[in-house]
Design an enzyme around this catalytic site. Structure first.
Site, short mmCIF file in Angstrom:
data_model
loop_
_atom_site.label_atom_id
_atom_site.label_comp_id
_atom_site.label_asym_id
_atom_site.label_seq_id
_atom_site.Cartn_x
_atom_site.Cartn_y
_atom_site.Cartn_z
N ASP A 82 0.86 -1.19 0.00
CA ASP A 82 0.00 0.00 0.00
C ASP A 82 0.90 1.25 0.00
O ASP A 82 1.93 1.28 0.70
CB ASP A 82 -0.85 -0.07 1.28
CG ASP A 82 -1.90 1.02 1.38
OD1 ASP A 82 -2.38 1.47 0.33
OD2 ASP A 82 -2.26 1.37 2.52
N GLY A 178 -7.16 8.00 8.11
CA GLY A 178 -7.24 8.30 9.55
C GLY A 178 -8.68 8.59 9.95
O GLY A 178 -9.62 8.23 9.25
N GLY A 206 -9.05 5.36 2.79
CA GLY A 206 -9.69 6.07 3.89
C GLY A 206 -11.03 5.48 4.28
O GLY A 206 -11.99 6.19 4.55
N ASN A 227 -9.97 0.19 1.21
CA ASN A 227 -8.88 0.07 2.19
C ASN A 227 -9.35 0.41 3.60
O ASN A 227 -9.95 1.46 3.82
CB ASN A 227 -7.76 1.05 1.83
CG ASN A 227 -7.02 0.67 0.57
OD1 ASN A 227 -7.35 -0.30 -0.10
ND2 ASN A 227 -6.00 1.44 0.24
P1 13P Z 1 -7.97 4.38 6.90
O1 13P Z 1 -6.80 4.37 7.80
O2 13P Z 1 -8.72 5.64 6.96
O3 13P Z 1 -8.86 3.18 7.09
O4 13P Z 1 -7.42 4.31 5.40
C1 13P Z 1 -6.81 3.15 4.97
C2 13P Z 1 -6.14 3.34 3.67
O5 13P Z 1 -6.65 3.96 2.78
C3 13P Z 1 -4.82 2.72 3.50
O6 13P Z 1 -4.21 3.12 2.34
#
Ligand code: 13P
Length: 280
Positions: A82, A178, A206, A227
């Protein structure tokens, strides 16, 4: 089952109008919890780790564990890098057997994003691995500095993918890494426009804090990979915190089980939404 290709999982998701959950992991407990949930739901998942998190989870330790867990799983599991930032880490991920990598060239001028995405595509091709690219800038922070969100410009999507034909495209539509400050306001019109412009599977970063209803709307507008990182880390910590509140002298094995269980429940809950079964 087997270590799966992200590209195969996204194709299958497209056929069934669902999304594949991509769950960020940082240690053995998180890997065990995520795979156990995938097996319980009998649903493929993607295990992933962001390059920025390798300071906590050394790559030479976490990568073989992720690949080995995927190989042993009873369902198809892809293993993904990622937010890859540099080609040396992209090459390492491919050498470890990751079946896809993301190159995050979103902070670069368009021409440089195209160039680094093409370098990544060339590297991944030798391994039969898939590539995720990003266009626009996703707000919040994924282990680095806070980024200012820039919505993906639909007009550049087609040209970007013509010049750098990535297997999946991460879009910025008001989503942020986040914890959201307030209720997420996703731009579904922009998402629909982008989806109409390209058959490429779209990726929603996110995922933590997005409502089930918005997840389903995103899936109906072409999102095929979602994700989840922060909610997984929170589930791990909450599981441990709750265990400590119940035990005066918490021991290692109880803490281990509490962490696995926390992640298991979080992943299972998200898989149920991403399978989008009420509508199919
Ligand atoms: P979050 O931490 O908001 O769940 O986002 C995860 C993400 O997009 C990892 O690339």
């Amino acid at each position: 089952m087997a270590l799966a290709l992200m590209t195969d999982l996204l194709r299958e998701a497209e056929q069934h109008n669902k999304a594949v959950g991509a769950f960020n992991v940082a240690d053995m407990e998180m890997i065990i919890g995520a795979i156990k949930a995938a097996e319980t739901a009998n649903t493929p998942i993607i295990l992933q780790i962001a390059q920025a998190r390798l300071v906590y989870s050394p790559f030479h330790l976490i990568a073989p564990m992720m690949v080995s867990a995927a190989r042993a799983a009873k369902v198809a599991v892809a293993v993904h890098l990622d937010h890859g930032q540099t080609l040396d880490v992209i090459h390492s991920a491919l050498d470890y057997g990751f079946t896809s990598v993301m190159i995050d060239g979103s902070a670069l001028p368009l021409e440089q994003n195209i160039a680094i995405t093409n370098d990544t595509l060339a590297a991944a091709k030798k391994y039969g691995a898939g590539v995720e690219a990003e266009l626009g800038t996703i707000g919040g922070s994924e282990g680095g500095a806070e980024k200012k969100a820039i919505t993906t410009n639909p007009e550049t999507v087609k040209e970007f993918l013509r010049q750098a034909p990535a297997d999946a495209l991460a879009v910025a539509i008001g989503n942020a890494h986040g914890h959201y400050k307030g209720t997420p306001q996703l731009d579904f019109e922009a998402l629909k426009t982008i989806h109409a412009l390209t058959p490429a599977p779209l990726v929603l970063h996110g995922g933590t804090g997005i409502s089930d209803e918005d997840f389903r709307r995103c899936i109906d507008c072409g999102i095929r990979k979602i994700n989840i990182a922060t909610a997984n880390f929170d589930a791990f910590a909450d599981g441990i915190r709750a265990y400590c509140a119940r035990h005066d002298t918490p021991g290692f094995f109880g803490l281990h089980e509490a962490a696995v269980q926390g992640v298991y429940e979080n992943v299972l809950r998200h898989i149920a939404v991403f399978n989008n079964e009420e509508k199919s």
